[in-house]
Every structure is written in C-alpha cells, then in structure tokens.
Design an enzyme around this catalytic site. Sequence first.
Site, PDB file in Angstrom:
ATOM      1  N   SER A 122       0.838  -1.195   0.000  1.00 55.17           N
ATOM      2  CA  SER A 122       0.000   0.000   0.000  1.00 55.17           C
ATOM      3  C   SER A 122       0.877   1.250   0.000  1.00 55.17           C
ATOM      4  O   SER A 122       1.763   1.404   0.857  1.00 55.17           O
ATOM      5  CB  SER A 122      -0.888  -0.053   1.258  1.00 55.17           C
ATOM      6  OG  SER A 122      -1.659   1.121   1.400  1.00 55.17           O
ATOM      7  N   SER A 130      -4.143  13.705  -4.296  1.00 53.66           N
ATOM      8  CA  SER A 130      -4.830  14.999  -4.315  1.00 53.66           C
ATOM      9  C   SER A 130      -4.240  16.040  -3.385  1.00 53.66           C
ATOM     10  O   SER A 130      -4.550  17.213  -3.520  1.00 53.66           O
ATOM     11  CB  SER A 130      -6.296  14.809  -3.973  1.00 53.66           C
ATOM     12  OG  SER A 130      -6.424  14.521  -2.606  1.00 53.66           O
ATOM     13  N   HIS A 188      -9.208  11.093  -8.359  1.00 58.05           N
ATOM     14  CA  HIS A 188      -8.884  12.467  -8.761  1.00 58.05           C
ATOM     15  C   HIS A 188      -8.482  12.572 -10.230  1.00 58.05           C
ATOM     16  O   HIS A 188      -7.876  13.559 -10.638  1.00 58.05           O
ATOM     17  CB  HIS A 188      -7.801  13.051  -7.855  1.00 58.05           C
ATOM     18  CG  HIS A 188      -8.324  13.292  -6.479  1.00 58.05           C
ATOM     19  ND1 HIS A 188      -9.059  14.405  -6.146  1.00 58.05           N
ATOM     20  CD2 HIS A 188      -8.282  12.521  -5.371  1.00 58.05           C
ATOM     21  CE1 HIS A 188      -9.426  14.329  -4.878  1.00 58.05           C
ATOM     22  NE2 HIS A 188      -8.972  13.195  -4.390  1.00 58.05           N
ATOM     23  N   LYS A 199     -16.392  13.796  -8.052  1.00 56.71           N
ATOM     24  CA  LYS A 199     -15.386  14.838  -8.238  1.00 56.71           C
ATOM     25  C   LYS A 199     -15.437  15.314  -9.698  1.00 56.71           C
ATOM     26  O   LYS A 199     -16.282  16.124 -10.031  1.00 56.71           O
ATOM     27  CB  LYS A 199     -14.039  14.352  -7.730  1.00 56.71           C
ATOM     28  CG  LYS A 199     -14.111  14.212  -6.185  1.00 56.71           C
ATOM     29  CD  LYS A 199     -12.932  13.604  -5.486  1.00 56.71           C
ATOM     30  CE  LYS A 199     -13.228  13.459  -3.983  1.00 56.71           C
ATOM     31  NZ  LYS A 199     -12.207  12.702  -3.249  1.00 56.71           N
ATOM     32  N   THR A 232      -5.175  15.138   7.618  1.00 56.84           N
ATOM     33  CA  THR A 232      -5.216  14.922   6.161  1.00 56.84           C
ATOM     34  C   THR A 232      -3.802  14.940   5.581  1.00 56.84           C
ATOM     35  O   THR A 232      -3.492  14.179   4.669  1.00 56.84           O
ATOM     36  CB  THR A 232      -6.106  15.991   5.492  1.00 56.84           C
ATOM     37  OG1 THR A 232      -7.368  16.019   6.175  1.00 56.84           O
ATOM     38  CG2 THR A 232      -6.344  15.694   4.039  1.00 56.84           C
TER      39      THR A 232
HETATM   40  C1  LIG Z   1     -12.436  11.717  -2.136  1.00 55.03           C
HETATM   41  C2  LIG Z   1     -11.633  10.454  -2.225  1.00 55.03           C
HETATM   42  C3  LIG Z   1     -12.243   9.195  -2.116  1.00 55.03           C
HETATM   43  C4  LIG Z   1     -13.665   9.056  -1.719  1.00 55.03           C
HETATM   44  O1  LIG Z   1     -14.539   9.364  -2.750  1.00 55.03           O
HETATM   45  P1  LIG Z   1     -16.005   9.880  -2.384  1.00 55.03           P
HETATM   46  O2  LIG Z   1     -16.812   9.571  -3.584  1.00 55.03           O
HETATM   47  O3  LIG Z   1     -15.891  11.329  -2.060  1.00 55.03           O
HETATM   48  O4  LIG Z   1     -16.439   9.090  -1.182  1.00 55.03           O
HETATM   49  C5  LIG Z   1     -11.488   8.069  -2.391  1.00 55.03           C
HETATM   50  N1  LIG Z   1     -10.179   8.158  -2.714  1.00 55.03           N
HETATM   51  C6  LIG Z   1      -9.548   9.347  -2.775  1.00 55.03           C
HETATM   52  C7  LIG Z   1      -8.112   9.382  -3.146  1.00 55.03           C
HETATM   53  C8  LIG Z   1     -10.254  10.521  -2.513  1.00 55.03           C
HETATM   54  O5  LIG Z   1      -9.617  11.695  -2.533  1.00 55.03           O
END
Ligand SMILES: *Cc1c(COP(=O)(O)O)cnc(C)c1O
Length: 404
Positions: free
Chosen positions: A137, A190, A218, A249, A364
Amino acid sequence: MHKFLAKCDEALAEISAQGRYRRFVALEKLADRFPYYSVTMEGKTRDILVWSANDYLAMGTDPRVIAAAAEAARRYGAGAGGTRNIAGSSPLHVALEEELADLHGKDAALLFTSGYVSNQATLTAILSSLPDWHVFSDAQNHNSMIVGIKGSRTATVHVFRHNDMADLERRLASAPAGAPKLIAFESVYSMDGDIAPLSEICDLADRYNALTYLDEVHAVGMYGAHGGGVSEQDGVAGRITIIEGTLAKGFGCHGGYITGDFKVLDYIRSVAAGFIFTTALPPPTVAAALASIRILKQDAALRARLFAGAEMLKAKFRAANLPVMEGNSHIVPLMIGNAQKATEVSMRLIREFGMYATPINYPTVPQGTERLRFTPGPKHTEEMMDALVQALLHILQPAETAPA
Ligand SMILES: *Cc1c(COP(=O)(O)O)cnc(C)c1O
C-alpha cells in the site's frame, strides 16, 4: 460525567489548542454562477469565489446534467427504494455500470454509495478471501483504502514509500513467492498533486505476480482521451486488475464504483458487505452521472481548459514567489507549513478578499506540511487568478514565505 463525555471535552480542547479545530464554512453553491457561492458571515450575505471545490470541471452545475437529474426525479422519484437486491436495481443503474465498464475498457462495473465505500468494501472483501494475502500500500493512500485494508484480519500489510519503485520492489521481493499479492495505489494524489508511475507499477506487478488496485478518484473525467483517467492516458488500463473511481469529483455528482473482470466483480457483488447491505444510489444521481460521463467522453476541449488553467495559476504563483508545490497534475497546493497559519490565511482570504481556499491540516496531511489547496477549473478566469495572487501576496509576507 460519563467517561466518554469527558474524553470529548479533552480531545476537542487539544484539537483547538493545536489550531486544527475544523470549522465548516457554510457555502451555498449557486448552480448558475459557479464557482461563486453565497455565504452569510457575521450577519452579512455576500458572494465568495471558491478555489477548492472537487467539482473540478463544474459538471455538477452543467445544465444538461441538472436536467437529467430533474427528469429522473420526476419520472422515477427521489430514492431507489431498496438495496440492489431488493427492488433497487433499475435499468438506469445497469446503464451506468455499462457506461463505466466501457469508459475503462473493462468487462463490468459495480456502483457503490461513495468512492469511500467502494474502496473500503472492495479491499476488505478481496483481502478477506484467502488467508495469506500480502498487500502493498502506497504511504499516501487515502484513508478509505487504509480502512479497507485494515478490514482484513489476516492480510500482511506492507506500506511502501510514496511512489518509490525501488522500495516497492524490495518489499515485493521480501514476501513469500507463492503468497497472493495485491498492490494498492492512486494515480493522482490529491494533496501533493503528483502522479504515480502506473506502467512501472504494472511491470513490478507482472514480475512478482501481483494484482493491482488503482484509485483514480482524482483523475476520472479529467485525464485520458475520454476521461478514463491516468490509466487511459498512459495506455495501461488493461493491465490494472481493478480501477476504482468516484462520480463525485470530476463527474460532479455522487457515488463510487469499481471496474474489472466479470468474475472478480461478480465475486465482490456477492460478498462485499458495503455493496450488499445498503440502498442503491438514487435515480436522479444515477441519471446525472450518466449524462456527465457521456458529455465528458466527448469533450476533450473542457479537459484541455482545466490543465491550461492549472498551469497558468502555477506559473503566476511561481512568478510571485509564492511557495507552490510542484506537480504535474491539475491540483495546485500552496505550502504554508503550520495549522494556525493555514487556517488564518484561509479566513483572511474570505473576510478581506471574498475568496475561499480550504486549509488542509493534520490528519489529512502530516504536521508541518499544512497547506492551502487550489483547484482552478474551466470557469476560473485569468482575472480571478490575478486577484488571487494579489490577495495572497498581501496576506503572506513574500520575504517570509519565499522557498529557501
Ligand atoms: C475523495 C476520495 C475518495 C472518496 O470518494 P467519495 O466519492 O468522495 O467518497 C477516495 N479516494 C480518494 C483518493 C479521494 O480523494
């Protein structure tokens, strides 16, 4: 007082003292004026220019996408009315899964409540299927993947240094040759805005007989000739076992999904708790996502505008000697380096300049790397960028923020 309530007081006081108490700014998204939002602060309502939305291509406010949602709501109602197994699978859900499978050149796709749930449920299901999994991972993997991996009681977890192929190979070589292996990673990260070397990871996967699990959250809608992500752009989609994405997104809607071989997805569909025991996505959301994907498959010009905008903002930050973090994605992070300051800069941007960028604090990102994150989209103009640079220069003293 109950012990737990005392714990809440103590933890919240500590979070506040560290300057990372999370205040959600109530931003009213205005569909016809995006990226302007309406905000009421201290009794006054005004328009705020938002720089941090993950609706990267403004598809969530596209009139064609909104019309698809409205039409589906009138025709099918507000909710799905059941799990996929209990009256919740409509032809719309099936059509969306077919569209997603096609987008990534895979046999099949499965929809989930969110991208978070798709990662968590799928990784736990795979890594609980055999007693001796070894999972590799990336150190910067999203929390949803980490939680999915931890959901297996038996898998051996190897965390490799972020995007470090030598470290990944060392760890692959150290695992028993006969053990089932899975490499879990993202394409666009991201928070730093950097991109993984997908074909090198696929080479290592081939060499060590490992399966691959790629989070393209992303990247979908934005990278590749049809929005199939970095795996489409790099021509490696066929080498990835499971490609995971979000509809929330780049596609501007809501929901998550995985795509892959029919047999693998049939298994996940049959055992993953987070897929089975929850209500199917609402029809208006499914119809909107379907419209958004179909539009983006065709509209390469919109993608080009996204990247041109990101490059322009990076160039302007650089020219102004603002500490932009370099990366080759559409994400533009500005290093601040401490939580209090990141929060303060964000608040001053709103109060004094009517612009909003989210402060990104621990957990984060690691402490000491707190930052502001900018995601300019096709609706952010050069004039808006110039105003942003002036505002940031006013707030941050350039002498103090210039990179060493
Ligand atoms: C936002 C995000 C998720 C989760 O996706 P959602 O549809 O918002 O639950 C999964 N992986 C990454 C890398 C993210 O940034």
